[in-house]
Design a protein around this motif. Structure first.
Motif, mmCIF file in Angstrom:
data_model
loop_
_atom_site.group_PDB
_atom_site.id
_atom_site.type_symbol
_atom_site.label_atom_id
_atom_site.label_comp_id
_atom_site.label_asym_id
_atom_site.label_seq_id
_atom_site.Cartn_x
_atom_site.Cartn_y
_atom_site.Cartn_z
ATOM 1 N N ILE A 79 26.744 29.860 29.957
ATOM 2 C CA ILE A 79 25.996 30.984 30.535
ATOM 3 C C ILE A 79 26.174 31.025 32.049
ATOM 4 C CG2 ILE A 79 23.681 31.904 30.954
ATOM 5 C CD1 ILE A 79 22.918 30.832 28.176
ATOM 6 N N SER A 80 26.052 29.860 32.686
ATOM 7 C CA SER A 80 26.223 29.830 34.145
ATOM 8 C C SER A 80 27.657 30.174 34.526
ATOM 9 C CB SER A 80 25.836 28.455 34.701
ATOM 10 O OG SER A 80 26.691 27.434 34.199
ATOM 11 N N GLY A 81 28.628 29.769 33.677
ATOM 12 C CA GLY A 81 30.018 30.115 33.961
ATOM 13 C C GLY A 81 30.261 31.604 33.878
ATOM 14 N N VAL A 82 29.690 32.240 32.858
ATOM 15 C CA VAL A 82 29.826 33.705 32.729
ATOM 16 C C VAL A 82 29.150 34.398 33.905
ATOM 17 C CG1 VAL A 82 29.175 35.701 31.329
ATOM 18 C CG2 VAL A 82 30.060 33.637 30.222
ATOM 19 N N LEU A 83 27.981 33.890 34.292
ATOM 20 C CA LEU A 83 27.288 34.463 35.451
ATOM 21 C C LEU A 83 28.137 34.331 36.709
ATOM 22 C CD1 LEU A 83 24.793 35.685 36.784
ATOM 23 C CD2 LEU A 83 23.843 33.381 36.990
ATOM 24 N N GLY A 84 28.765 33.163 36.885
ATOM 25 C CA GLY A 84 29.637 32.980 38.041
ATOM 26 C C GLY A 84 30.827 33.913 38.015
ATOM 27 N N LEU A 85 31.361 34.149 36.822
ATOM 28 C CA LEU A 85 32.484 35.088 36.701
ATOM 29 C C LEU A 85 32.056 36.493 37.097
ATOM 30 C CD1 LEU A 85 35.413 35.522 35.814
ATOM 31 C CD2 LEU A 85 34.576 35.886 33.487
ATOM 32 N N ILE A 86 30.849 36.874 36.687
ATOM 33 C CA ILE A 86 30.324 38.191 37.074
ATOM 34 C C ILE A 86 30.151 38.274 38.585
ATOM 35 C CG2 ILE A 86 28.329 39.734 36.892
ATOM 36 C CD1 ILE A 86 27.944 38.702 34.032
ATOM 37 N N LEU A 87 29.615 37.207 39.174
ATOM 38 C CA LEU A 87 29.437 37.186 40.630
ATOM 39 C C LEU A 87 30.771 37.337 41.349
ATOM 40 C CD1 LEU A 87 26.809 34.314 41.105
ATOM 41 C CD2 LEU A 87 26.439 36.768 41.369
ATOM 42 N N GLN A 88 31.811 36.720 40.803
ATOM 43 C CA GLN A 88 33.126 36.814 41.432
ATOM 44 C C GLN A 88 33.720 38.210 41.315
ATOM 45 O OE1 GLN A 88 35.854 33.360 40.775
ATOM 46 N NE2 GLN A 88 34.116 32.460 39.710
ATOM 47 N N GLN A 89 33.248 38.988 40.336
ATOM 48 C CA GLN A 89 33.706 40.372 40.246
ATOM 49 C C GLN A 89 32.910 41.275 41.191
ATOM 50 O OE1 GLN A 89 36.418 40.355 38.061
ATOM 51 N NE2 GLN A 89 35.670 38.235 37.970
ATOM 52 N N VAL A 90 31.624 40.938 41.387
ATOM 53 C CA VAL A 90 30.722 41.822 42.129
ATOM 54 C C VAL A 90 30.739 41.547 43.623
ATOM 55 C CG1 VAL A 90 28.300 42.468 42.438
ATOM 56 C CG2 VAL A 90 29.231 42.179 40.135
#
Length: 293
Positions: A117-128
């Motif tokens: 979950i934290s990895g997916v959140l980090g991936l989203i942050l890297q897109q945003v």
């Protein structure tokens, strides 16, 4: 790491491996007398594959600390970290036959869920975050210089005020518009008292790190400076423009610092959880191989 067309091969390969793994699991299950389990050859293969991916993901951090290692590009490692990391969840589920098991394996599931979950959140942050920096912080600077640039804004603004009003703490002389020579504004900051007072009472505190909703909202800040221009003669307007630009710069730098702190906070959560997961997985693997369970 932005998800772009270069990630398509990784996504396709991950999908193919996922489908093939599920197919292998379904084919093998009827052949196990007690049903599928982590101790069967196929179950051990899934467990070994999941553990190998965890080691690979941990290797990304080591590669960053030893940049001269020529073991593929950083982008390739990052894409592998993302897509193979997602595949780990499936491999672990197939390894455990979709059961949690005992206390240790239950905690492994909890940690794997948190890391994923934290990895997916980090991936989203890297897109945003890059997009936010591009559109809301055109004057983006490197992280190491943020504090220095923020602290220098007040000194720059003080120089502007002295130049256009004559002093930081003394009223400027009254400007006699009728006596001024066209094209040659009077010296000494005549007519700049509204700017000096505005800076002394409001803008300087904001540039020094104070909180001011008026300066934080671009529309409201523009209205304040527009009103200030109506109170000052034209030759003071460049000084007002300079102070406005410095206030805008502080707002942009603060926004950039906030976004960087969000990303740093994510790293503080994701990285330790990943290492704890790897250590407990190692303990689980050693125990399973040693005691045959």
């Amino acid at each position: 790491m932005l998800i772009d067309h270069k990630s398509i091969p990784w996504a396709l390969a991950t999908g193919v491996l996922a489908v093939a793994s599920v197919g292998l699991y379904l084919w093998d299950s009827p052949h196990q007398m007690n049903g599928p389990s982590g101790s069967s050859p196929v179950g051990l293969a899934f467990g070994g594959a999941a553990f190998a991916i965890m080691l690979f993901c941990a290797g990304l951090g080591l590669r960053r600390r030893v940049p001269h290692w020529r073991l593929g590009s950083a982008h390739a490692w990052m894409r592998g970290h993302i897509w193979l990391g997602l595949l780990t969840v499936l491999f672990v589920a197939l390894h455990g036959a979709f059961r949690t098991g005992g206390v240790l394996t239950t905690w492994l599931w909890v940690l794997l869920g948190l890391v994923t979950i934290s990895g997916v959140l980090g991936l989203i942050l890297q897109q945003v975050i890059p997009s936010l920096l591009l559109h809301t912080t055109p004057g983006e600077t490197v992280a190491q210089q943020l504090d220095r640039q923020l602290s220098s804004l007040t000194e720059l603004a003080d120089g502007v005020i002295v130049k256009f009003t004559g002093s930081l703490d003394k009223p400027s002389p009254v400007w006699d518009a009728a006596a001024a020579t066209p094209g040659h504004p009077p010296a000494g900051g005549a007519g700049g008292e509204p700017l000096r007072m505005f800076y002394a009472v409001q803008a300087r505190a904001y540039l020094n790190g104070g909180m001011s909703p008026g300066f934080e909202r671009p529309t409201q800040a523009q209205a304040m400076f527009a009103s200030l221009r109506t109170m000052c003669p034209p030759h003071i307007h460049p000084g007002i423009d300079a102070i406005e630009e410095l206030c805008d710069r502080r707002r942009q730098l603060k926004r950039q610092r906030l976004l960087m702190r969000v990303f740093t906070a994510w790293l503080i959560v994701h990285v330790p959880l990943s290492w704890v997961l790897l250590m407990l997985t190692t303990a689980h693997a050693v125990g399973a191989l040693r005691y045959g369970s």
